[in-house]
Motif scaffolding. Structure first.
Motif, PDB file in Angstrom:
ATOM      1  N   GLU A   8       0.823  -1.210   0.000  1.00  0.00           N
ATOM      2  CA  GLU A   8       0.000   0.000   0.000  1.00  0.00           C
ATOM      3  C   GLU A   8       0.857   1.261   0.000  1.00  0.00           C
ATOM      4  O   GLU A   8       0.515   2.263  -0.624  1.00  0.00           O
ATOM      5  CB  GLU A   8      -0.932   0.011   1.216  1.00  0.00           C
ATOM      6  CG  GLU A   8      -2.181  -0.811   1.042  1.00  0.00           C
ATOM      7  CD  GLU A   8      -3.014  -0.354  -0.142  1.00  0.00           C
ATOM      8  OE1 GLU A   8      -3.526   0.783  -0.125  1.00  0.00           O
ATOM      9  OE2 GLU A   8      -3.151  -1.137  -1.103  1.00  0.00           O
ATOM     10  N   TYR A  71      -9.465  -1.630   9.345  1.00  0.00           N
ATOM     11  CA  TYR A  71      -8.475  -1.613   8.268  1.00  0.00           C
ATOM     12  C   TYR A  71      -7.439  -2.728   8.408  1.00  0.00           C
ATOM     13  O   TYR A  71      -6.957  -3.267   7.407  1.00  0.00           O
ATOM     14  CB  TYR A  71      -7.796  -0.243   8.252  1.00  0.00           C
ATOM     15  CG  TYR A  71      -6.849  -0.010   7.100  1.00  0.00           C
ATOM     16  CD1 TYR A  71      -7.326   0.201   5.807  1.00  0.00           C
ATOM     17  CD2 TYR A  71      -5.472   0.020   7.302  1.00  0.00           C
ATOM     18  CE1 TYR A  71      -6.468   0.430   4.747  1.00  0.00           C
ATOM     19  CE2 TYR A  71      -4.604   0.252   6.249  1.00  0.00           C
ATOM     20  CZ  TYR A  71      -5.100   0.454   4.979  1.00  0.00           C
ATOM     21  OH  TYR A  71      -4.234   0.683   3.931  1.00  0.00           O
ATOM     22  N   SER A 110      -7.634   1.274  -0.505  1.00  0.00           N
ATOM     23  CA  SER A 110      -8.159   1.757  -1.781  1.00  0.00           C
ATOM     24  C   SER A 110      -7.162   1.592  -2.917  1.00  0.00           C
ATOM     25  O   SER A 110      -7.525   1.702  -4.084  1.00  0.00           O
ATOM     26  CB  SER A 110      -8.561   3.226  -1.655  1.00  0.00           C
ATOM     27  OG  SER A 110      -7.455   4.027  -1.289  1.00  0.00           O
ATOM     28  N   VAL A 116     -10.662  -4.334  -3.773  1.00  0.00           N
ATOM     29  CA  VAL A 116     -11.898  -3.553  -3.769  1.00  0.00           C
ATOM     30  C   VAL A 116     -12.944  -4.235  -4.642  1.00  0.00           C
ATOM     31  O   VAL A 116     -14.113  -4.365  -4.263  1.00  0.00           O
ATOM     32  CB  VAL A 116     -11.634  -2.113  -4.257  1.00  0.00           C
ATOM     33  CG1 VAL A 116     -12.951  -1.341  -4.365  1.00  0.00           C
ATOM     34  CG2 VAL A 116     -10.683  -1.391  -3.303  1.00  0.00           C
ATOM     35  N   HIS A 126     -19.722   1.309  -1.894  1.00  0.00           N
ATOM     36  CA  HIS A 126     -18.713   2.253  -1.396  1.00  0.00           C
ATOM     37  C   HIS A 126     -19.399   3.345  -0.582  1.00  0.00           C
ATOM     38  O   HIS A 126     -20.116   4.167  -1.129  1.00  0.00           O
ATOM     39  CB  HIS A 126     -17.972   2.850  -2.589  1.00  0.00           C
ATOM     40  CG  HIS A 126     -16.686   3.505  -2.227  1.00  0.00           C
ATOM     41  ND1 HIS A 126     -15.704   3.783  -3.151  1.00  0.00           N
ATOM     42  CD2 HIS A 126     -16.196   3.943  -1.048  1.00  0.00           C
ATOM     43  CE1 HIS A 126     -14.677   4.361  -2.544  1.00  0.00           C
ATOM     44  NE2 HIS A 126     -14.961   4.473  -1.278  1.00  0.00           N
ATOM     45  N   VAL A 129     -14.957   7.487   2.120  1.00  0.00           N
ATOM     46  CA  VAL A 129     -13.589   7.617   1.623  1.00  0.00           C
ATOM     47  C   VAL A 129     -12.712   8.167   2.737  1.00  0.00           C
ATOM     48  O   VAL A 129     -13.073   9.146   3.393  1.00  0.00           O
ATOM     49  CB  VAL A 129     -13.521   8.575   0.416  1.00  0.00           C
ATOM     50  CG1 VAL A 129     -12.100   8.649  -0.132  1.00  0.00           C
ATOM     51  CG2 VAL A 129     -14.492   8.146  -0.664  1.00  0.00           C
ATOM     52  N   ASP A 282     -12.078  12.641   5.567  1.00  0.00           N
ATOM     53  CA  ASP A 282     -12.924  11.580   5.031  1.00  0.00           C
ATOM     54  C   ASP A 282     -14.270  12.162   4.647  1.00  0.00           C
ATOM     55  O   ASP A 282     -14.665  13.227   5.130  1.00  0.00           O
ATOM     56  CB  ASP A 282     -13.085  10.443   6.043  1.00  0.00           C
ATOM     57  CG  ASP A 282     -13.793  10.880   7.311  1.00  0.00           C
ATOM     58  OD1 ASP A 282     -14.990  10.586   7.451  1.00  0.00           O
ATOM     59  OD2 ASP A 282     -13.165  11.544   8.170  1.00  0.00           O
ATOM     60  N   PRO A 301      -7.198   9.185  -1.863  1.00  0.00           N
ATOM     61  CA  PRO A 301      -7.774   8.088  -1.071  1.00  0.00           C
ATOM     62  C   PRO A 301      -6.714   7.100  -0.587  1.00  0.00           C
ATOM     63  O   PRO A 301      -5.794   6.750  -1.336  1.00  0.00           O
ATOM     64  CB  PRO A 301      -8.744   7.422  -2.049  1.00  0.00           C
ATOM     65  CG  PRO A 301      -9.032   8.441  -3.088  1.00  0.00           C
ATOM     66  CD  PRO A 301      -7.765   9.251  -3.223  1.00  0.00           C
ATOM     67  N   ALA A 303      -8.077   4.575   1.933  1.00  0.00           N
ATOM     68  CA  ALA A 303      -8.936   3.464   2.338  1.00  0.00           C
ATOM     69  C   ALA A 303     -10.376   3.813   2.008  1.00  0.00           C
ATOM     70  O   ALA A 303     -10.739   4.987   1.914  1.00  0.00           O
ATOM     71  CB  ALA A 303      -8.792   3.169   3.832  1.00  0.00           C
ATOM     72  N   CYS A 304     -11.171   2.781   1.821  1.00  0.00           N
ATOM     73  CA  CYS A 304     -12.597   3.011   1.616  1.00  0.00           C
ATOM     74  C   CYS A 304     -13.390   2.097   2.549  1.00  0.00           C
ATOM     75  O   CYS A 304     -13.003   0.946   2.787  1.00  0.00           O
ATOM     76  CB  CYS A 304     -12.999   2.818   0.167  1.00  0.00           C
ATOM     77  SG  CYS A 304     -12.433   1.304  -0.615  1.00  0.00           S
TER      78      CYS A 304
END
Length: 321
Positions: A8, A71, A110, A116, A126, A129, A282, A301, A303-304
């Motif tokens: 990541e 997460y 993300s 995803v 989704h 964000v 976010d 972004p 993470a979602c």
């Protein structure tokens, strides 16, 4: 987990580096294991761990009975397909849905399109964000508060004071009132508006909070609030020297004039001058204004948050009669 985080950070290097090391990643996972009502499954291939899915069963007024996968709650071994997540979720859902947990939330990186997509193909949508912006680079868009910001006539931006409490209470429901409408449809329960107003007013007493108010012709038209985001040994999303743009909004009558952009440039420039290196924020993906505005300001972004609602009738409408 460490390997996933390492991958990541090739996409979003702003993320905290220490979790690339297994001993630090383990603390993040252990924090979830030790959570009350932790629930999870492991996928094993040829006697070796292929992946895991670890969540928490929670109950509160806003989300009712739900599964929350944080997460750090999912990772795969090298070479494993994101399809393993689909199998893990199917097995876990089979356990918790009969217990009445019909709402499922999962935070995923993300930067990994395959991951995803795997969750999308499980029926998730989704919802939220999570994003960051680097402030320390010499080419940062906030080196000057006026960068790319339109000139707004008769606009004044200043720190909020205790004497502004009445104005802040009036402004507080701005986001809430927008998000109850299409296409967000985020329900507001009785009493939440007054709680929100009390919370905003209470920010004036917080020494580490920076509360910006925007006035046009002496009328309050917008606000943005920043506060420090404390890193921890289990939070993979918060880097060092990170400030959060926690809330911000513009009254409907003043939208489209460049007020929000001017205030955010002002606030981010001030944060940079104070030595903050990263800003996080976010927003709801279904909030059309937010999901278009914040990326244009430079937020990327990381993470979602995905969401799935199971039809509760499944507990009795099981095809047996």
């Amino acid at each position: 987990m460490a390997a996933r985080h390492r991958a990541e950070r090739t996409v979003r290097p702003e993320l905290p580096a220490q979790f690339e090391e297994p001993e630090h990643a383990k603390k993040a996972v252990q924090h979830l294991v030790d959570s009350p009502q932790a629930v999870g499954l492991a996928a094993v291939r040829d006697g070796k761990l292929a992946g895991y899915l670890l969540g928490t069963l929670k109950t509160n007024d806003s989300r009712e009975r739900h599964l929350w996968v944080d997460y750090a709650g999912l990772a795969l071994a090298a070479g494993e397909s994101a399809e393993v997540y689909r199998d893990l979720y199917a097995a876990l859902a089979e356990i918790i849905v009969p217990q009445g947990y019909f709402k499922h939330y999962v935070l995923v990186p993300s930067g990994d399109a395959a991951v995803v997509d795997a969750w999308f193909r499980l029926g998730f949508g989704h919802e939220q964000v999570h994003a960051v912006m680097t402030l320390s680079d010499s080419d940062s868009p906030v080196t000057s508060p006026a960068t790319d910001a339109p000139a707004v006539p008769d606009l004044t931006i200043r720190h909020a004071e205790k004497s502004d409490e009445a104005a802040i209470r009036d402004l507080a429901p701005t986001i809430l009132q927008h998000q109850v409408r299409t296409p967000v449809f985020s329900a507001t329960l009785p009493g939440e508006t007054s709680q929100l107003q009390d919370g905003y007013a209470g920010l004036l007493d917080e020494a580490d909070v920076t509360f910006w108010l925007a006035f046009q012709n002496d009328k309050p038209v917008g606000y943005q609030v920043f506060w420090p985001e404390e890193p921890s040994d289990h939070n993979l999303l918060t880097p060092a020297r990170c400030i959060s743009l926690g809330v911000g909004g513009t009254v409907p009558s003043a939208r489209g004039l460049g007020i929000g952009q001017t205030v955010v440039r002002h606030g981010l420039h001030h944060a940079r001058e104070q030595g903050w290196q990263v800003c996080s924020s976010d927003w709801r993906m279904t909030n059309l204004l937010s999901s278009r505005f914040w990326p244009k300001q430079g937020f990327q972004p990381v993470a979602c948050r995905l969401f799935r609602q199971i039809d509760p009738r499944i507990v009795w409408a099981d095809g047996r009669g």
